[in-house]
Design a protein around this motif. Structure first.
Motif, PDB file in Angstrom:
ATOM      1  N   HIS A  84       3.477   5.141   6.991  1.00 47.12           N
ATOM      2  CA  HIS A  84       3.142   4.142   8.013  1.00 47.12           C
ATOM      3  C   HIS A  84       3.069   2.765   7.366  1.00 47.12           C
ATOM      4  O   HIS A  84       2.636   2.634   6.210  1.00 47.12           O
ATOM      5  CB  HIS A  84       1.784   4.427   8.655  1.00 47.12           C
ATOM      6  CG  HIS A  84       1.774   5.564   9.628  1.00 47.12           C
ATOM      7  ND1 HIS A  84       2.842   5.870  10.430  1.00 47.12           N
ATOM      8  CD2 HIS A  84       0.780   6.470   9.939  1.00 47.12           C
ATOM      9  CE1 HIS A  84       2.530   6.921  11.187  1.00 47.12           C
ATOM     10  NE2 HIS A  84       1.304   7.297  10.901  1.00 47.12           N
ATOM     11  N   ALA A  85       3.455   1.758   8.112  1.00 49.50           N
ATOM     12  CA  ALA A  85       3.276   0.367   7.688  1.00 49.50           C
ATOM     13  C   ALA A  85       2.002  -0.165   8.339  1.00 49.50           C
ATOM     14  O   ALA A  85       1.818  -0.031   9.546  1.00 49.50           O
ATOM     15  CB  ALA A  85       4.466  -0.474   8.108  1.00 49.50           C
ATOM     16  N   PRO A  86       1.079  -0.760   7.549  1.00 46.82           N
ATOM     17  CA  PRO A  86      -0.136  -1.303   8.166  1.00 46.82           C
ATOM     18  C   PRO A  86       0.163  -2.570   8.941  1.00 46.82           C
ATOM     19  O   PRO A  86       1.234  -3.179   8.799  1.00 46.82           O
ATOM     20  CB  PRO A  86      -1.019  -1.594   6.942  1.00 46.82           C
ATOM     21  CG  PRO A  86      -0.048  -1.889   5.837  1.00 46.82           C
ATOM     22  CD  PRO A  86       1.143  -0.997   6.099  1.00 46.82           C
ATOM     23  N   ASP A  87      -0.782  -2.985   9.789  1.00 45.12           N
ATOM     24  CA  ASP A  87      -0.675  -4.282  10.446  1.00 45.12           C
ATOM     25  C   ASP A  87      -0.779  -5.371   9.374  1.00 45.12           C
ATOM     26  O   ASP A  87      -1.155  -5.112   8.229  1.00 45.12           O
ATOM     27  CB  ASP A  87      -1.786  -4.454  11.479  1.00 45.12           C
ATOM     28  CG  ASP A  87      -1.736  -3.391  12.574  1.00 45.12           C
ATOM     29  OD1 ASP A  87      -0.681  -2.734  12.725  1.00 45.12           O
ATOM     30  OD2 ASP A  87      -2.766  -3.201  13.267  1.00 45.12           O
ATOM     31  N   GLY A  88      -0.478  -6.590   9.737  1.00 44.28           N
ATOM     32  CA  GLY A  88      -0.512  -7.697   8.774  1.00 44.28           C
ATOM     33  C   GLY A  88      -1.896  -7.911   8.188  1.00 44.28           C
ATOM     34  O   GLY A  88      -2.911  -7.624   8.817  1.00 44.28           O
ATOM     35  N   GLY A  89      -1.931  -8.418   6.940  1.00 52.52           N
ATOM     36  CA  GLY A  89      -3.194  -8.753   6.285  1.00 52.52           C
ATOM     37  C   GLY A  89      -3.680  -7.733   5.289  1.00 52.52           C
ATOM     38  O   GLY A  89      -4.646  -7.978   4.558  1.00 52.52           O
ATOM     39  N   SER A  90      -3.044  -6.572   5.215  1.00 50.08           N
ATOM     40  CA  SER A  90      -3.466  -5.527   4.279  1.00 50.08           C
ATOM     41  C   SER A  90      -3.118  -5.917   2.852  1.00 50.08           C
ATOM     42  O   SER A  90      -2.064  -6.506   2.587  1.00 50.08           O
ATOM     43  CB  SER A  90      -2.799  -4.201   4.640  1.00 50.08           C
ATOM     44  OG  SER A  90      -3.187  -3.195   3.743  1.00 50.08           O
ATOM     45  N   GLU A  91      -4.023  -5.589   1.917  1.00 49.07           N
ATOM     46  CA  GLU A  91      -3.804  -5.857   0.496  1.00 49.07           C
ATOM     47  C   GLU A  91      -3.957  -4.559  -0.287  1.00 49.07           C
ATOM     48  O   GLU A  91      -4.830  -3.743   0.014  1.00 49.07           O
ATOM     49  CB  GLU A  91      -4.826  -6.875  -0.028  1.00 49.07           C
ATOM     50  CG  GLU A  91      -4.771  -8.224   0.674  1.00 49.07           C
ATOM     51  CD  GLU A  91      -5.914  -9.140   0.250  1.00 49.07           C
ATOM     52  OE1 GLU A  91      -6.695  -8.730  -0.658  1.00 49.07           O
ATOM     53  OE2 GLU A  91      -6.037 -10.236   0.810  1.00 49.07           O
TER      54      GLU A  91
END
Length: 527
Positions: free
Chosen positions: A58-65
């Motif tokens: 899965h690709a996370p929503d924006g802002g993940s580090e």
């Protein structure tokens, strides 16, 4: 920050949305070097989504580090990129091919990731043997995986994953990796978990950090250093395991205190009796027992004692050498029993592996739960699908299956909701005898209590229930009586105040000791 407390993996500000549903909300997860870190939460809490983000599924929503060994990593990860970053995953299904040998399965990662035009099988077998021995495992590389004990299959998958980490971190300056174990014990007998835990501790001490995902609070408290709890997609806290209790973790997981079940154990013999007589199978030896309508009787013992064969012989899923079943005044020869005859006799079975043996995961919930009563929806031109879906929805709501959408595929549900759907499927038929094998296996703590309550309600409604399990806490919570097996026979009966987790465990091991030298200690697999 000390060297020991430096993180191998640090995931920050991670969210994931599926349509209108937010599965994860601003989640932080930090796993230190050399620790076993537990991840707990009810089904649907976001654990699987978090693991799939780490694996690149899965690709996370924006802002993940994401940081690995202090190095920032761009997210989302590409499929398979986790390997080059020193991560490896072992899921419930273990990812093994049963028809292939141990060495074939052990090398599959190498063969798919490297171009190796020539292979010395003799050298590879020696290398695998040395690796197994370094972990204290006695595995023959030539053995078929299908012939291994369940525990050895799990250990093979774990050792393979550790070797994958070692191969992908060698020479790149990154000596620490992460092994993710997703419900590794769910299909293992309780007596074999110590063997797996010993390997886990060794890995954490010398080779990698471990993220240990489980529903079992006792094993999580036993094996982990710290635990992170998810609820409704949010982190509800990370605690040191040594300072945590089961009660504290339960409250974090479900958001409230878990009320104890009130069970008044039956002491009378007023219910209509169902009897099994002279049942003999692979391990079972001339087993006879009686269970009465309205009663929950537990069967247990150590691996190889024969207790876990009983439900499959009674239901006709396996053929015994001998045995009779008497139910509702009729006697059946169990050598001639079949699932269809068992259903006609009022016998229902919920097997331990519900997905493989009890349902069709690719079909809808409506198709799965209406199978026992399909005749009700038969018309001259076929099945009345509208009536099927309507009846299925009411049944799913009655048994608190979430979501109660009859169009959903069975395999899309969490483990607890799958099991509640299975109970709904069979209890609507009002069976005379309900056979349960490990009914809360792979089920979170909230659904576990619901299943206990549904089991007790079935008994109160007049069903005779046989609960077959190696989970002593489960037996103590739900059973009126517990029969302890040894050497293929009923060796002890516990009733009333004797039905406690500690007493059941004590009697299982006492029975085994009294039969030392028998096949109980031969390492056989009763599955």
């Amino acid at each position: 920050m000390t060297h020991e407390h430096q993180p191998v993996v640090a995931l920050r500000h991670t969210s994931k949305t599926f349509g209108a549903v937010r599965a994860l909300h601003d989640v932080d997860l930090t796993i230190r070097r050399g620790e076993v870190h537990g991840l707990l939460g009810e089904n649907g809490s976001g654990k699987s989504t978090l693991i799939k983000i780490l694996s690149g599924f899965h690709a996370p929503d924006g802002g993940s580090e994401l940081e690995i060994n202090g190095r920032p990593i761009s997210v989302p990860l590409h499929p398979g990129q986790f390997r080059s970053l020193g991560m490896s995953f072992v899921h419930q299904d273990l990812g093994l091919v049963p028809s292939l040998s141990v060495i074939d399965n052990f090398l599959v990662g190498d063969l798919t990731s490297q171009r190796r035009w020539r292979l010395s099988w003799a050298r590879e077998r020696r290398r695998a043997q040395e690796t197994f021995e370094s972990f204290g495992l006695k595995l023959d590389p030539r053995t078929k995986v299908s012939d291994l004990r369940p525990t050895d299959r799990a250990l093979l998958a774990i050792v393979r994953a550790v070797e994958e980490i070692r191969a992908n971190t060698a020479g790149d300056g990154s000596e620490y990796g992460l092994l993710v174990l997703d419900e590794p014990t769910v299909f293992l007998p309780a007596s074999d978990r110590d063997e797996l835990f010993a390997i886990v501790r060794e890995i954490a001490a010398t080779r990698a950090s471990i993220l240990f995902v489980s529903h079992d609070l006792d094993e999580t408290l036993e094996i982990t250093d710290r635990v992170t709890v998810l609820r409704d997609g949010k982190v509800r806290g990370t605690v040191d395991t040594a300072q945590a209790s089961g009660e504290v973790l339960v409250e974090m997981i479900i958001g409230r205190r878990l009320q104890a079940l009130s069970l008044e154990r039956k002491q009378t013999e007023t219910g209509k009796a169902i009897s099994i007589t002279g049942l003999t199978g692979r391990y079972a030896r001339d087993v006879s027992l009686t269970v009465r309508a309205g009663e929950v009787v537990g069967l247990t013992g150590l691996l190889g004692s024969g207790f876990d064969e009983i439900p499959y012989y009674v239901f006709g899923a396996r053929s015994p050498a001998a045995g009779r079943l008497e139910v509702d005044g009729k006697t059946y020869d169990l050598r001639e029993m079949s699932p269809s005859r068992a259903l006609e006799a009022g016998v229902a079975l919920i097997p331990a592996d519900r997905q493989r043996d009890g349902t069709v995961g690719s079909l809808s919930l409506a198709d799965n739960v209406t199978v026992p009563v399909l005749h009700k929806y038969q018309t001259r031109v076929g099945l009345n699908r509208s009536r099927m879906r309507s009846a299925a929805r009411k049944l799913l709501e009655q048994f608190d299956v979430r979501p109660p959408d009859p169009r959903l595929k069975y395999q899309s549900l969490s483990g607890g909701n799958q099991q509640k759907a299975m109970l709904a499927k069979w209890l609507q038929t009002k069976p005379s005898l309900l056979l349960l094998h490990e009914p809360t296996q792979g089920v979170d703590v909230g659904a576990r209590q619901q299943i206990f309550q549904l089991t007790r309600k079935a008994a109160a409604d007049g069903t005779a229930v046989v609960c077959v399990s190696a989970d002593y806490e489960q037996l103590a919570a739900v059973c009126d009586r517990v029969l302890v097996f040894g050497r293929g026979r009923v060796a002890r009966e516990l009733t009333g105040d004797q039905v406690t987790k500690a007493r059941i465990a004590e009697q299982c091991y006492r029975v085994a000791e009294s039969h030392s030298g028998s096949h109980l200690h031969a390492g056989g697999d009763a599955q």
